[in-house]
Design an enzyme around this catalytic site. Structure first.
Site, PDB file in Angstrom:
ATOM      1  N   ASP A 124       0.874  -1.157   0.000  1.00 28.53           N
ATOM      2  CA  ASP A 124       0.000   0.000   0.000  1.00 28.53           C
ATOM      3  C   ASP A 124       0.932   1.233   0.000  1.00 28.53           C
ATOM      4  OD1 ASP A 124      -2.465   1.495   0.571  1.00 28.53           O
ATOM      5  OD2 ASP A 124      -1.580   1.801   2.535  1.00 28.53           O
ATOM      6  N   LEU A 125       0.422   2.391  -0.376  1.00 25.32           N
ATOM      7  CA  LEU A 125       1.306   3.571  -0.447  1.00 25.32           C
ATOM      8  C   LEU A 125       1.138   4.481   0.776  1.00 25.32           C
ATOM      9  CD1 LEU A 125       3.338   5.259  -2.087  1.00 25.32           C
ATOM     10  CD2 LEU A 125       1.409   6.276  -3.290  1.00 25.32           C
ATOM     11  N   ASP A 126      -0.039   5.134   0.850  1.00 23.12           N
ATOM     12  CA  ASP A 126      -0.277   6.083   1.941  1.00 23.12           C
ATOM     13  C   ASP A 126      -0.256   5.357   3.282  1.00 23.12           C
ATOM     14  OD1 ASP A 126      -0.685   8.085   0.089  1.00 23.12           O
ATOM     15  OD2 ASP A 126      -2.839   7.827   0.029  1.00 23.12           O
ATOM     16  N   THR A 131       1.379  10.355   3.529  1.00 19.41           N
ATOM     17  CA  THR A 131       0.543  11.334   2.842  1.00 19.41           C
ATOM     18  C   THR A 131      -0.787  11.542   3.555  1.00 19.41           C
ATOM     19  OG1 THR A 131       0.220   9.479   1.372  1.00 19.41           O
ATOM     20  CG2 THR A 131       1.363  11.361   0.460  1.00 19.41           C
ATOM     21  N   LYS A 133      -8.868   6.385   5.911  1.00 12.13           N
ATOM     22  CA  LYS A 133      -7.619   5.731   5.477  1.00 12.13           C
ATOM     23  C   LYS A 133      -7.906   4.514   4.606  1.00 12.13           C
ATOM     24  CE  LYS A 133      -4.545   7.502   8.958  1.00 12.13           C
ATOM     25  NZ  LYS A 133      -3.754   7.250  10.154  1.00 12.13           N
ATOM     26  N   SER A 141      -2.303   0.474  -4.420  1.00  7.99           N
ATOM     27  CA  SER A 141      -2.830   1.661  -3.734  1.00  7.99           C
ATOM     28  C   SER A 141      -4.179   2.075  -4.303  1.00  7.99           C
ATOM     29  CB  SER A 141      -1.833   2.810  -3.904  1.00  7.99           C
ATOM     30  OG  SER A 141      -2.406   4.033  -3.512  1.00  7.99           O
ATOM     31  N   ALA A 142      -5.023   2.662  -3.442  1.00  6.90           N
ATOM     32  CA  ALA A 142      -6.319   3.184  -3.889  1.00  6.90           C
ATOM     33  C   ALA A 142      -6.158   4.552  -4.549  1.00  6.90           C
ATOM     34  CB  ALA A 142      -7.252   3.303  -2.695  1.00  6.90           C
ATOM     35  N   LYS A 181     -10.769  -1.317  -2.039  1.00  5.78           N
ATOM     36  CA  LYS A 181     -10.529  -2.174  -0.882  1.00  5.78           C
ATOM     37  C   LYS A 181     -11.747  -2.019   0.053  1.00  5.78           C
ATOM     38  CE  LYS A 181      -5.632  -0.942  -1.176  1.00  5.78           C
ATOM     39  NZ  LYS A 181      -4.539  -0.131  -0.611  1.00  5.78           N
ATOM     40  N   GLU A 209       0.066  -3.212   4.666  1.00  4.51           N
ATOM     41  CA  GLU A 209      -1.093  -2.311   4.695  1.00  4.51           C
ATOM     42  C   GLU A 209      -1.237  -1.597   6.023  1.00  4.51           C
ATOM     43  OE1 GLU A 209      -3.779  -0.859   3.700  1.00  4.51           O
ATOM     44  OE2 GLU A 209      -3.941  -1.517   1.628  1.00  4.51           O
ATOM     45  N   ASP A 210      -1.733  -0.351   5.997  1.00  7.88           N
ATOM     46  CA  ASP A 210      -1.996   0.363   7.253  1.00  7.88           C
ATOM     47  C   ASP A 210      -3.489   0.496   7.524  1.00  7.88           C
ATOM     48  OD1 ASP A 210      -2.466   2.255   5.164  1.00  7.88           O
ATOM     49  OD2 ASP A 210      -2.307   3.867   6.645  1.00  7.88           O
TER      50      ASP A 210
HETATM   51  P1  B16 Z   1      -6.644   9.891  -4.062  1.00  6.04           P
HETATM   52  P2  B16 Z   1      -3.612   3.965  -0.162  1.00  6.04           P
HETATM   53  C1  B16 Z   1      -5.528   5.836  -0.286  1.00  6.04           C
HETATM   54  O1  B16 Z   1      -4.231   5.404  -0.571  1.00  6.04           O
HETATM   55  C2  B16 Z   1      -5.556   6.708   0.963  1.00  6.04           C
HETATM   56  O2  B16 Z   1      -5.213   5.951   2.119  1.00  6.04           O
HETATM   57  C3  B16 Z   1      -6.929   7.305   1.154  1.00  6.04           C
HETATM   58  O3  B16 Z   1      -6.943   8.144   2.281  1.00  6.04           O
HETATM   59  C4  B16 Z   1      -7.303   8.094  -0.112  1.00  6.04           C
HETATM   60  O4  B16 Z   1      -8.616   8.617  -0.003  1.00  6.04           O
HETATM   61  C5  B16 Z   1      -7.218   7.150  -1.324  1.00  6.04           C
HETATM   62  O5  B16 Z   1      -5.916   6.611  -1.412  1.00  6.04           O
HETATM   63  C6  B16 Z   1      -7.552   7.861  -2.621  1.00  6.04           C
HETATM   64  O6  B16 Z   1      -6.552   8.807  -2.876  1.00  6.04           O
HETATM   65  O7  B16 Z   1      -7.667  10.919  -3.649  1.00  6.04           O
HETATM   66  O8  B16 Z   1      -5.233  10.418  -4.139  1.00  6.04           O
HETATM   67  O9  B16 Z   1      -7.046   9.145  -5.317  1.00  6.04           O
HETATM   68  O10 B16 Z   1      -3.553   3.951   1.332  1.00  6.04           O
HETATM   69  O11 B16 Z   1      -4.519   2.909  -0.754  1.00  6.04           O
HETATM   70  O12 B16 Z   1      -2.249   4.010  -0.811  1.00  6.04           O
HETATM   71 MG    MG Z   2      -2.839   3.176   3.266  1.00  8.11          MG
END
Ligand code: B16
Ligand code: MG
Length: 220
Positions: A10-12, A18, A46, A115-116, A146, A170-171
């Site tokens: 996962d990224l964030d 972020t 998150k 990542s989402a 997810k 994953e967090d």
């Molecule tokens: P964006 P991850 C997710 O990233 C974030 O945890 C989540 O807070 C955010 O809303 C989502 O990405 C969408 O991000 O607005 O930049 O498309 O944790 O799956 O890496």
């Molecule tokens: Mg995350």
């Protein structure tokens, strides 16, 4: 126990922090809409997609809006978020992440992003992390968020790895559930209370090595 042949990150909240920029941008939007949005409220966002995050935010504020207005607000929040991440650099890589990515590469373990976020490429490029990935699956490639396992199954497919040989980092609770549904082992990054579904939970990637992971998986 199956050998670890691929790691999916996962990224964030796992590789970079972020979440703070997402929080600031959502809080500014809430203030403009006339309500408070706390850090505790932010925990609910998150790992959740942008559109779903806005729905949670509006629910907290007790606000109902037509879809067109919601799309406008999501874009407004994203424009602010993009301004913050445009200034990111390698100093914002979380502790241990780079060392572990390097170890994966040196051991021939395949690496994918799961990542989402639709902004993942900007973040990876600005922090210099892009060259560490064999495959990148982000919010621009997926149709289901997810806890649907799609993002990790696409990652495993891109790496030609069997789910049983993959480990997900994953967090977010939704991400751990996605990993389990994909038939993969998971490492929760954060607190055991919120990530109880993970095979193992660690506070961060600091000090994590492939052999330590293998030992931990063998003992659970
Ligand atoms: P964006 P991850 C997710 O990233 C974030 O945890 C989540 O807070 C955010 O809303 C989502 O990405 C969408 O991000 O607005 O930049 O498309 O944790 O799956 O890496
Ligand atoms: Mg995350």
């Amino acid at each position: 126990m199956s050998e670890i042949k691929a790691c999916l990150f996962d990224l964030d909240g796992v590789l970079v922090d972020t979440a703070k920029y997402h929080y600031i941008a959502w809080r500014e939007l809430a203030e403009e809409l006339g309500f408070q949005f706390t850090e505790q409220d932010n925990e609910r966002l998150k790992g959740v997609s942008r559109a779903a995050s806005l729905n949670i935010l509006l629910e907290i504020g007790g606000i109902e809006l037509p879809e067109a207005e919601k799309a406008r607000l999501a874009e407004q929040k994203n424009n602010r978020y993009v301004e913050y991440i445009a200034k990111m650099d390698s100093s914002e890589i979380l502790p241990g992440a780079l060392d572990f990515l390097k170890e994966c590469r040196s051991r021939g373990i395949k690496v994918a992003l799961g990542s989402a976020s639709k902004n993942a490429m900007t973040i990876l490029n600005n922090t210099g992390l892009t060259p560490y990935f064999d495959a990148i699956i982000d919010g621009t490639h997926t149709s289901a968020a997810k806890p649907d396992p799609e993002v990790f199954l696409l990652g495993a497919q891109a790496l030609s790895a069997e789910p049983a040989h993959c480990v997900v980092f994953e967090d977010a609770e939704a991400g751990i559930l996605a990993a389990t549904r994909a038939g993969m082992r998971s490492v929760g990054i954060g607190s055991p209370e919120t990530l109880s579904g993970a095979n193992i939970v660690v506070p961060s990637l600091a000090g994590i090595t492939v052999s330590r992971l293998q030992e931990s998986f063998a003992s659970v």
